[in-house]
Design an enzyme around this catalytic site. Structure first.
Site: not given
Ligand code: NAD
Length: 502
Positions: A155, A182, A287
């Site tokens: 997100f 989402e 991140c």
């Molecule tokens: P998230 O892991 O909750 O969600 C990421 C994606 O995974 C979304 O599309 C979501 O729908 C899906 N998802 C969520 N729960 C799931 C599950 N149980 N099973 C399968 N898919 C699932 O992450 P977020 O809260 O949207 O984003 C924040 C996180 O992303 C932080 O940890 C941040 O550090 C990380 N991030 C990392 C980078 C990088 O390049 N390293 C860049 C941006 C964000």
């Protein structure tokens, strides 16, 4: 009053058509500064998700043979369209995600840079040739697209991260199925509309919406050849295992706990400004946010000034002029961050600045937490161990650069880090010894430009090749090595050769 039926719906993109999902499962997309419901996003049905993959599979048959110049020209047009629409894109992004308009433009711009890079694909997707590896024999490589690739995005950068993925995947000759977050899919969908306007043909780019079920389907689907994921470590580790088990290429960029080291010889004003911006900007939902500051030696004395900088930042809706940080993405995020701050207090960290429950004029309903700063933090505390993903800075104090480096290398995450110093020798020592992907030297958020690739170390990354840049050309292509001999008329014939030789 809006009813759920009068709200706009976010569409799926299947085979070049924006279609209404037939699902019965929907989720509200909510403005985090006001709680206004902006739209409803579907959790696509299995049949719809399969249709998206099938469309991408069919489109691959012709797209993989599309001349490289034709592919490149689409991205030349696309970068122009994004540039022309950047204000509108930023406004959509701020409404659904909450970050300030300036940050939202930055989000779009950092993605735009990848699109510009994709337009140069003719210079990137090049094989190698060795002439005369044996008499009259040449060996050369073809970098061929894989097929259907999938992208799953978080997100916090709903413009930049989808743009890390589908432009380079498509430019290299693959077709794509994107599963945006989402929580804020609207700016992503506007970018997808512009991609079609730029000439991406039907089926080459598809979008499905949903959560865990959609992600698991992409991980398992036999027609998906590669999965790019950016998000939390928990979900990314699951995606990596599940998709690898199904035989796919996978790259997962995951969570972080980014430390800054401040040496006493650093430029003080510059460093404190950089720290405050990188810790609290975008409400810490980056991140690459600097969430731990290690003050070395006499730099400990800068703590009161750091607290003062943090206190001076303006918390408001991202659309308000002068706002430095906006709200957190959701009520759930607000509760989680507030809970972690409480745990920090209970576990003995000193709360120098408490940003909970700020008064934000005109936005009483927003998910706001103001800049929060703890000192006296130890590695055992929850506020240190967990990625807070909110505007919370943990300050630690050590005597030497080596102690600071050891602390960082002992943390499980290795996404980003920064050193502030005027010493070239200290900087070089740091860059050599630190085990972190993105290293900044007097640069607080060192996200690489697209001629390089994003990376990560330890728990922050799974898979060896990073998103965008040269590495992603490798990720999205299969190297085929051709060894060729062309007989000339006079050479044909001779004995059967049973030995392994050229
Ligand atoms: P998230 O892991 O909750 O969600 C990421 C994606 O995974 C979304 O599309 C979501 O729908 C899906 N998802 C969520 N729960 C799931 C599950 N149980 N099973 C399968 N898919 C699932 O992450 P977020 O809260 O949207 O984003 C924040 C996180 O992303 C932080 O940890 C941040 O550090 C990380 N991030 C990392 C980078 C990088 O390049 N390293 C860049 C941006 C964000």
């Amino acid at each position: 009053m809006t009813t759920s039926s009068s709200l706009p719906t976010v569409k799926l993109l299947i085979d070049g058509q924006f279609v209404e999902s037939r699902t019965s499962q929907w989720r509200d997309v909510v403005n985090p500064a006001t709680q206004e419901v902006l739209a409803r996003v579907p959790f696509a049905t299995e049949a719809e998700m399969n249709a998206a993959v099938a469309s991408a599979r069919e489109a691959f048959k012709t797209w993989r043979k599309t001349p490289i110049g034709a592919r490149a020209r689409i991205f030349l047009r696309y970068q122009q369209l994004i540039r022309e629409n950047i204000k509108e894109l930023a406004a959509i992004l701020t409404a659904e995600q909450g970050k300030t308009l300036a940050d939202a433009e930055g989000d779009v711009f950092r993605g735009l840079e990848v699109v510009e890079h994709a337009a140069g694909i003719g210079n990137l997707q090049l094989g190698e040739l060795a002439n005369n590896v044996a008499g009259g024999v040449d060996t050369y490589t073809l970098l061929q697209p894989l097929g259907v690739c999938a992208g799953i995005t978080p997100f916090n950068f709903p413009a930049m991260i989808p743009l890390w993925m589908f432009p380079m995947a498509i430019a290299t000759g693959n077709t794509f199925v994107l599963k945006p977050s989402e929580q804020d899919p609207m700016v992503t969908m506007r970018l997808v509309e512009l991609a079609l306007e730029a000439g991406v043909p039907p089926g080459v780019l598809n979008v499905i919406h949903g959560g865990a079920e959609a992600v698991n389907l992409l991980c398992d689907h036999p027609d998906v050849k590669a999965v790019s994921f950016v998000g939390s470590t928990k979900v990314g580790s699951h995606v990596y295992q599940r998709a690898s088990l199904a035989g796919k290429r996978v790259q997962c960029m995951m969570g972080a706990k980014n430390h800054a080291i401040v040496l006493p010889d650093a430029h003080k004003e510059q460093t404190l400004n950089n720290l405050a911006g990188a810790a609290f900007g975008a409400a810490g939902q980056r991140c690459m946010a600097l969430s731990v500051a290690i003050l070395v030696g006499e730099a400990r004395e800068w703590l009161p000034e750091l607290v003062a900088k943090a206190r001076s930042l303006k918390v408001s809706a991202g659309t308000e002029p002068g706002a430095d940080l906006g709200p957190l993405i959701s009520r759930a995020a607000l509760d989680r961050v507030s809970g972690l701050i409480e745990r920090g207090v209970q576990e003995g960290a000193r709360l120098e600045l408490d940003g909970r429950n700020p008064v934000v004029a005109g936005y009483g309903q927003g998910n706001f937490v103001g800049p929060t700063l703890f000192s006296g933090v130890t590695p055992q505390m929850s506020v240190y161990r967990e990625e807070i993903f909110g505007p919370v800075l943990c300050v630690m104090q050590v005597d030497t650069l080596d102690e600071a480096i050891a602390l960082i290398n002992a943390n499980p995450n290795g996404n980003g880090t920064a050193l502030f110093t005027r010493s070239g020798a200290a900087a070089r020592h740091f860059q050599e010894e630190i085990d972190v992907g993105q290293v900044g030297i007097n640069v607080p958020i060192p996200v690489p430009v697209p001629i390089f690739s994003f990376t990560g170390s330890r728990a922050s990354k799974l898979g060896d090749l990073g998103p965008y840049g040269k590495q992603v050309v490798q990720f999205y292509t299969q190297t085929k090595t051709v060894t060729a001999r062309w007989f000339d008329e006079n050479e044909v014939g001779g004995p059967v050769n049973t030995t392994i030789a050229l």
